[in-house]
Design a protein around this motif. Sequence first.
Motif, PDB file in Angstrom:
ATOM      1  N   SER A  25       2.570  49.806  12.957  1.00 60.81           N
ATOM      2  CA  SER A  25       1.633  49.287  12.205  1.00 60.81           C
ATOM      3  C   SER A  25       1.654  48.976  10.932  1.00 60.81           C
ATOM      4  CB  SER A  25       0.456  50.132  12.572  1.00 60.81           C
ATOM      5  OG  SER A  25      -0.911  49.658  12.206  1.00 60.81           O
ATOM      6  N   ARG A  26       2.347  49.931  10.229  1.00 61.00           N
ATOM      7  CA  ARG A  26       2.507  49.694   8.634  1.00 61.00           C
ATOM      8  C   ARG A  26       3.538  48.363   8.445  1.00 61.00           C
ATOM      9  NH1 ARG A  26       3.363  54.226   7.538  1.00 61.00           N
ATOM     10  NH2 ARG A  26       5.772  54.116   7.859  1.00 61.00           N
ATOM     11  N   SER A  27       4.274  48.534   9.058  1.00 62.33           N
ATOM     12  CA  SER A  27       5.493  47.115   8.828  1.00 62.33           C
ATOM     13  C   SER A  27       4.876  46.039   9.226  1.00 62.33           C
ATOM     14  CB  SER A  27       6.895  47.669   9.239  1.00 62.33           C
ATOM     15  OG  SER A  27       6.954  47.616  10.669  1.00 62.33           O
ATOM     16  N   SER A  76       1.842  45.061  10.124  1.00 66.65           N
ATOM     17  CA  SER A  76       0.429  44.862   9.716  1.00 66.65           C
ATOM     18  C   SER A  76      -0.494  44.506  11.001  1.00 66.65           C
ATOM     19  CB  SER A  76       0.121  43.752   8.932  1.00 66.65           C
ATOM     20  OG  SER A  76       0.750  44.308   7.551  1.00 66.65           O
ATOM     21  N   GLU A  77      -0.109  45.193  12.087  1.00 77.17           N
ATOM     22  CA  GLU A  77      -0.946  44.801  13.465  1.00 77.17           C
ATOM     23  C   GLU A  77      -0.911  46.273  14.169  1.00 77.17           C
ATOM     24  OE1 GLU A  77      -2.094  42.076  14.162  1.00 77.17           O
ATOM     25  OE2 GLU A  77      -0.872  40.595  13.532  1.00 77.17           O
ATOM     26  N   THR A  78      -1.819  46.347  15.175  1.00 76.45           N
ATOM     27  CA  THR A  78      -2.087  47.408  15.833  1.00 76.45           C
ATOM     28  C   THR A  78      -0.946  47.887  16.672  1.00 76.45           C
ATOM     29  OG1 THR A  78      -4.511  46.805  15.900  1.00 76.45           O
ATOM     30  CG2 THR A  78      -3.564  48.491  17.401  1.00 76.45           C
ATOM     31  N   PRO A  88      -3.831  48.559  11.484  1.00 76.58           N
ATOM     32  CA  PRO A  88      -3.454  48.139  10.170  1.00 76.58           C
ATOM     33  C   PRO A  88      -4.708  48.038   9.330  1.00 76.58           C
ATOM     34  CG  PRO A  88      -3.707  46.314  11.443  1.00 76.58           C
ATOM     35  CD  PRO A  88      -3.930  47.424  12.208  1.00 76.58           C
ATOM     36  N   SER A  89      -4.386  47.868   7.942  1.00 81.04           N
ATOM     37  CA  SER A  89      -5.334  47.935   6.763  1.00 81.04           C
ATOM     38  C   SER A  89      -5.579  46.346   6.541  1.00 81.04           C
ATOM     39  CB  SER A  89      -4.874  48.524   5.618  1.00 81.04           C
ATOM     40  OG  SER A  89      -5.044  49.861   5.982  1.00 81.04           O
ATOM     41  N   ARG A  90      -6.137  45.564   7.408  1.00 79.08           N
ATOM     42  CA  ARG A  90      -6.538  44.409   7.188  1.00 79.08           C
ATOM     43  C   ARG A  90      -7.868  44.090   7.786  1.00 79.08           C
ATOM     44  NH1 ARG A  90      -1.441  41.144   9.995  1.00 79.08           N
ATOM     45  NH2 ARG A  90      -2.320  39.260   9.067  1.00 79.08           N
ATOM     46  N   ILE A 103      -8.683  42.524  13.089  1.00 77.39           N
ATOM     47  CA  ILE A 103      -7.402  43.427  13.822  1.00 77.39           C
ATOM     48  C   ILE A 103      -7.917  43.422  15.190  1.00 77.39           C
ATOM     49  CG2 ILE A 103      -6.982  44.907  11.649  1.00 77.39           C
ATOM     50  CD1 ILE A 103      -8.863  47.253  13.191  1.00 77.39           C
TER      51      ILE A 103
END
Length: 267
Positions: free
Chosen positions: A109-111, A113-115, A134-136, A139
Amino acid sequence: MDTSKPIRRRDGDSSSKTVATVERAADVLVLFAEPGSVTLGVTEIAERLSLSKAAVHRILASLRLRGLIELDQDTRRYSLGLTVMRLGLAYLDRINIRRIAAPELAGLSRSLSETATLSIRTGNTRVYVDQVTPSREVIMSVSLGIPYPLHAGGSSKAFLAFLDDEEIDAYFADTPLVRLTERTVVAEDVLRKELKAIRRRGYAQSVSERQPGSASVAAPVLDHHGRPAGVISVCGPAERFRGEARRCAEALLEVTGKLSAEMGYNG
């Protein structure tokens, strides 16, 4: 007059000898796990562990009694026994897929930027048991614990594709192919072709098959029997995810390959 005194056996000495014996026996077992050590002779073991041949004979005799070591009477060479296999399988069977997958979900998720999600199978359905978002701003999020059929969506088809052929036949014979969205594939012949393609490339793809507006790639984590112990997916909004699918699939396969190896899969 006899002035000799009775000799008392010191418990500390006895315990130390016992521990040393156990350690040497463990060293012998571990030796068989090293590359090129499928079978070993007494002399090889003695030289590699700096033990006397007499000590090695005693250790091997004890291990043979418990089925941990086997002797080939023709070659006089030793190999690991059935009890070792039972111990290994018992270890593999108790591995908690959710526990070992948790850090990998976070990393995906971090790399990307998706669930990232984890599903497990429950008969002819599967359920989400974990997710990391992710932090966006926009989502995808899934509902944990809700059963979904194995023919609808990326995670579901990743399970179905890697079952035995007999289980796949049974699924189609016993389970109505219901639509969850207008894009859910419900034609058996089409699904069977897609399942073969999923097996070949190692992962499933889905666009709005389970939930409108969502897209995903999903791949199984295989256990030591080559069966799916769980499925990990990377998912996001369909419009954004279309351009990311290949990159997500490559990262996903790296993770599921690593976890499958941890589960004992060596295919």
